[in-house]
Scaffold this motif. Structure first.
Motif, PDB file in Angstrom:
ATOM      1  N   ALA A 150      52.765  36.049  36.628  1.00  0.00           N
ATOM      2  CA  ALA A 150      52.094  37.195  36.773  1.00  0.00           C
ATOM      3  C   ALA A 150      50.790  37.219  36.067  1.00  0.00           C
ATOM      4  CB  ALA A 150      52.976  38.319  36.654  1.00  0.00           C
ATOM      5  N   ARG A 151      51.108  36.885  34.795  1.00  0.00           N
ATOM      6  CA  ARG A 151      50.079  36.847  33.855  1.00  0.00           C
ATOM      7  C   ARG A 151      48.833  35.801  34.281  1.00  0.00           C
ATOM      8  NH1 ARG A 151      47.247  34.208  30.426  1.00  0.00           N
ATOM      9  NH2 ARG A 151      48.323  32.271  30.818  1.00  0.00           N
ATOM     10  N   GLN A 152      49.105  34.484  34.753  1.00  0.00           N
ATOM     11  CA  GLN A 152      48.086  33.751  35.158  1.00  0.00           C
ATOM     12  C   GLN A 152      47.432  34.277  36.422  1.00  0.00           C
ATOM     13  OE1 GLN A 152      48.967  29.584  35.399  1.00  0.00           O
ATOM     14  NE2 GLN A 152      50.254  29.598  33.735  1.00  0.00           N
ATOM     15  N   TYR A 153      48.003  34.889  37.451  1.00  0.00           N
ATOM     16  CA  TYR A 153      47.500  35.336  38.434  1.00  0.00           C
ATOM     17  C   TYR A 153      46.524  36.528  38.287  1.00  0.00           C
ATOM     18  CZ  TYR A 153      47.316  37.867  43.082  1.00  0.00           C
ATOM     19  OH  TYR A 153      46.986  38.287  44.419  1.00  0.00           O
ATOM     20  N   LEU A 154      46.881  37.533  37.387  1.00  0.00           N
ATOM     21  CA  LEU A 154      46.123  38.630  37.234  1.00  0.00           C
ATOM     22  C   LEU A 154      44.964  38.609  36.345  1.00  0.00           C
ATOM     23  CD1 LEU A 154      49.051  41.170  36.894  1.00  0.00           C
ATOM     24  CD2 LEU A 154      47.711  41.020  38.749  1.00  0.00           C
ATOM     25  N   SER A 155      45.222  37.607  35.416  1.00  0.00           N
ATOM     26  CA  SER A 155      44.155  37.037  34.588  1.00  0.00           C
ATOM     27  C   SER A 155      43.013  36.083  35.501  1.00  0.00           C
ATOM     28  CB  SER A 155      44.638  36.257  33.307  1.00  0.00           C
ATOM     29  OG  SER A 155      45.172  35.144  33.660  1.00  0.00           O
ATOM     30  N   GLY A 156      43.188  35.705  36.482  1.00  0.00           N
ATOM     31  CA  GLY A 156      42.236  34.778  37.213  1.00  0.00           C
ATOM     32  C   GLY A 156      42.395  33.316  37.029  1.00  0.00           C
ATOM     33  N   GLU A 157      43.435  33.106  36.576  1.00  0.00           N
ATOM     34  CA  GLU A 157      43.781  31.635  36.142  1.00  0.00           C
ATOM     35  C   GLU A 157      44.715  30.770  37.312  1.00  0.00           C
ATOM     36  OE1 GLU A 157      45.945  31.225  32.427  1.00  0.00           O
ATOM     37  OE2 GLU A 157      45.003  32.826  31.627  1.00  0.00           O
ATOM     38  N   LEU A 158      45.082  31.461  38.202  1.00  0.00           N
ATOM     39  CA  LEU A 158      45.826  30.873  39.306  1.00  0.00           C
ATOM     40  C   LEU A 158      45.516  31.561  40.590  1.00  0.00           C
ATOM     41  CD1 LEU A 158      48.324  29.318  39.668  1.00  0.00           C
ATOM     42  CD2 LEU A 158      49.790  31.363  39.615  1.00  0.00           C
ATOM     43  N   GLU A 159      45.362  30.801  41.430  1.00  0.00           N
ATOM     44  CA  GLU A 159      44.992  31.217  42.852  1.00  0.00           C
ATOM     45  C   GLU A 159      46.286  31.328  43.699  1.00  0.00           C
ATOM     46  OE1 GLU A 159      42.753  29.471  46.844  1.00  0.00           O
ATOM     47  OE2 GLU A 159      41.768  29.213  44.891  1.00  0.00           O
ATOM     48  N   VAL A 160      46.575  32.541  44.388  1.00  0.00           N
ATOM     49  CA  VAL A 160      47.859  32.669  44.964  1.00  0.00           C
ATOM     50  C   VAL A 160      47.665  33.088  46.445  1.00  0.00           C
ATOM     51  CG1 VAL A 160      49.959  34.243  45.006  1.00  0.00           C
ATOM     52  CG2 VAL A 160      48.830  33.395  42.863  1.00  0.00           C
ATOM     53  N   GLU A 161      48.445  32.426  47.390  1.00  0.00           N
ATOM     54  CA  GLU A 161      48.425  32.773  48.864  1.00  0.00           C
ATOM     55  C   GLU A 161      49.641  33.195  49.165  1.00  0.00           C
ATOM     56  OE1 GLU A 161      47.728  31.057  53.261  1.00  0.00           O
ATOM     57  OE2 GLU A 161      47.372  29.817  51.413  1.00  0.00           O
ATOM     58  N   LEU A 162      50.125  34.600  49.184  1.00  0.00           N
ATOM     59  CA  LEU A 162      51.246  35.132  49.598  1.00  0.00           C
ATOM     60  C   LEU A 162      51.417  35.214  51.084  1.00  0.00           C
ATOM     61  CD1 LEU A 162      51.593  38.128  46.883  1.00  0.00           C
ATOM     62  CD2 LEU A 162      52.881  35.810  46.983  1.00  0.00           C
ATOM     63  N   THR A 163      52.464  34.725  51.598  1.00  0.00           N
ATOM     64  CA  THR A 163      52.958  34.630  53.006  1.00  0.00           C
ATOM     65  C   THR A 163      54.059  35.219  53.205  1.00  0.00           C
ATOM     66  OG1 THR A 163      52.565  33.114  54.964  1.00  0.00           O
ATOM     67  CG2 THR A 163      53.487  32.124  52.897  1.00  0.00           C
ATOM     68  N   PRO A 164      54.617  35.805  54.402  1.00  0.00           N
ATOM     69  CA  PRO A 164      55.880  36.298  54.766  1.00  0.00           C
ATOM     70  C   PRO A 164      56.901  34.905  54.580  1.00  0.00           C
ATOM     71  CG  PRO A 164      54.430  37.377  56.267  1.00  0.00           C
ATOM     72  CD  PRO A 164      53.403  36.423  55.539  1.00  0.00           C
ATOM     73  N   GLN A 165      57.995  35.194  54.234  1.00  0.00           N
ATOM     74  CA  GLN A 165      58.657  34.136  53.957  1.00  0.00           C
ATOM     75  C   GLN A 165      59.169  33.455  55.343  1.00  0.00           C
ATOM     76  OE1 GLN A 165      63.337  34.719  52.646  1.00  0.00           O
ATOM     77  NE2 GLN A 165      62.036  34.113  50.840  1.00  0.00           N
ATOM     78  N   GLY A 166      59.463  34.111  56.319  1.00  0.00           N
ATOM     79  CA  GLY A 166      59.640  33.375  57.606  1.00  0.00           C
ATOM     80  C   GLY A 166      58.448  32.501  58.220  1.00  0.00           C
ATOM     81  N   THR A 167      57.137  33.062  57.872  1.00  0.00           N
ATOM     82  CA  THR A 167      56.196  32.370  58.312  1.00  0.00           C
ATOM     83  C   THR A 167      55.878  31.163  57.297  1.00  0.00           C
ATOM     84  OG1 THR A 167      54.978  34.554  58.935  1.00  0.00           O
ATOM     85  CG2 THR A 167      53.506  32.658  58.423  1.00  0.00           C
ATOM     86  N   LEU A 168      56.297  31.254  56.215  1.00  0.00           N
ATOM     87  CA  LEU A 168      56.141  29.994  55.385  1.00  0.00           C
ATOM     88  C   LEU A 168      56.997  28.950  55.778  1.00  0.00           C
ATOM     89  CD1 LEU A 168      54.881  28.776  52.710  1.00  0.00           C
ATOM     90  CD2 LEU A 168      57.033  29.987  51.359  1.00  0.00           C
ATOM     91  N   ALA A 169      58.295  29.304  55.961  1.00  0.00           N
ATOM     92  CA  ALA A 169      59.371  28.427  56.479  1.00  0.00           C
ATOM     93  C   ALA A 169      58.642  27.837  57.669  1.00  0.00           C
ATOM     94  CB  ALA A 169      60.557  29.157  57.039  1.00  0.00           C
ATOM     95  N   GLU A 170      58.156  28.327  58.657  1.00  0.00           N
ATOM     96  CA  GLU A 170      57.820  27.834  60.016  1.00  0.00           C
ATOM     97  C   GLU A 170      56.566  27.127  59.967  1.00  0.00           C
ATOM     98  OE1 GLU A 170      57.601  27.178  64.233  1.00  0.00           O
ATOM     99  OE2 GLU A 170      59.168  27.584  62.685  1.00  0.00           O
ATOM    100  N   ARG A 171      55.600  27.411  59.003  1.00  0.00           N
ATOM    101  CA  ARG A 171      54.249  26.763  58.551  1.00  0.00           C
ATOM    102  C   ARG A 171      54.873  25.251  58.300  1.00  0.00           C
ATOM    103  NH1 ARG A 171      50.106  29.477  54.958  1.00  0.00           N
ATOM    104  NH2 ARG A 171      48.874  27.884  55.546  1.00  0.00           N
ATOM    105  N   LEU A 172      55.775  25.141  57.254  1.00  0.00           N
ATOM    106  CA  LEU A 172      55.956  24.100  56.876  1.00  0.00           C
ATOM    107  C   LEU A 172      56.910  23.162  58.068  1.00  0.00           C
ATOM    108  CD1 LEU A 172      57.778  25.186  53.374  1.00  0.00           C
ATOM    109  CD2 LEU A 172      55.817  23.447  53.766  1.00  0.00           C
ATOM    110  N   ARG A 173      57.847  23.895  58.657  1.00  0.00           N
ATOM    111  CA  ARG A 173      58.172  23.014  59.774  1.00  0.00           C
ATOM    112  C   ARG A 173      57.236  22.594  60.721  1.00  0.00           C
ATOM    113  NH1 ARG A 173      59.882  22.991  65.045  1.00  0.00           N
ATOM    114  NH2 ARG A 173      58.557  24.791  65.583  1.00  0.00           N
ATOM    115  N   ALA A 174      56.373  23.463  61.154  1.00  0.00           N
ATOM    116  CA  ALA A 174      55.195  23.258  62.003  1.00  0.00           C
ATOM    117  C   ALA A 174      54.514  21.864  61.672  1.00  0.00           C
ATOM    118  CB  ALA A 174      54.163  24.131  62.323  1.00  0.00           C
ATOM    119  N   GLY A 175      54.004  21.872  60.270  1.00  0.00           N
ATOM    120  CA  GLY A 175      53.439  20.711  59.601  1.00  0.00           C
ATOM    121  C   GLY A 175      54.041  19.497  59.969  1.00  0.00           C
TER     122      GLY A 175
END
Length: 251
Positions: A85-110
């Motif tokens: 949370a600290r790194q994300y809110l301070s601009g040190e970290l780039e974060v792509e949040l995605t729905p959990q089921g969508t993340l699972a299917e994106r990995l499976r599809a790849g």
């Protein structure tokens, strides 16, 4: 083909700066701790991590995060890591949040060679419309926002297009495995491990129990060896080092 590697250090030696990683595990269950620790010692930086979550403070991917080695995270849950949370809110970290089921299917599809698919999850939200803050500026403003995604209607219902995920490497943990890379997971410890194993161009598996080819029942194999390039057998101490994320008691 014998895919066994002598050590975790040797298995991760060629992971370079800026590499993308699909990492198995959910919370602290099924996390490839030994490979993560070896990668921390190896020193690669600027990594892109694709994982359900980013570990906790001091365990799992949290080790790499605290050392400033991760530049970008694609995940679905980040609520147990204060440093995240600290790194994300301070601009040190780039974060792509995605729905959990969508993340699972994106990995499976790849892993299946499917470049994109349509899903109803996220339609009508910033997941589809864009505008989610991927990176903040130090002053708290949004430095980089998510772009809008393509949407289409099928049978009168709207869907959003999601891209499959393929990473340079995958790090996974299995309860049992053989020299050919066939893997078996223990119950819920399988979580994202099978999906991560499929998505990596080079998949490295740490295995609690290494057996000879032919010992594993074919119907019990969760990930066939075609998806796995390197197998790291764990010592008994490494295999038994499993931390419980939240201890609960019942009266």
């Amino acid at each position: 083909m014998n895919k066994t590697v002598t050590s975790a250090a040797a298995a991760v030696a060629d992971i370079g700066d800026g590499s993308s990683l699909a990492v198995g595990g959910f919370g602290l269950c099924g996390v490839p701790e030994v490979l993560i620790q070896a990668l921390h010692a190896q020193g690669a930086t600027g990594l892109g991590a694709v994982s359900n979550n980013c570990g906790v403070d001091g365990r799992g991917l949290g080790i790499l995060l605290a050392a400033g080695r991760i530049a970008r995270v694609t995940g679905s849950y980040v609520g147990e890591n204060k440093e995240f949370a600290r790194q994300y809110l301070s601009g040190e970290l780039e974060v792509e949040l995605t729905p959990q089921g969508t993340l699972a299917e994106r990995l499976r599809a790849g892993g299946c060679g499917i470049p994109a698919f349509y899903t109803p999850a996220g339609v009508g939200t910033q997941i589809a419309d864009g505008g989610l803050p991927w990176r903040y500026a130090p002053d708290g403003s949004v430095a980089l926002a998510s772009p809008p995604k393509e949407t289409r209607e099928f049978d009168g219902r709207p869907y959003v297009m999601e891209r499959g995920i393929v990473t340079d490497y995958a790090l996974v943990r299995a309860a049992r495995g053989d020299h050919h890379g066939n893997l078996v997971f223990n119950k819920s410890a399988g979580n994202f491990n099978a999906l991560a194993a499929m998505a990596g161009r080079i998949t490295i598996a740490e295995v609690e129990e290494l057996v000879e080819p032919g010992v594993l029942e074919p119907d019990a194999v969760d990930v066939p060896g075609i998806f796995v390039q390197r197998v790291v057998p764990l010592t008994p101490d490494q295999a038994s080092d499993k931390q419980i994320e939240k201890r609960t008691v019942r009266g």
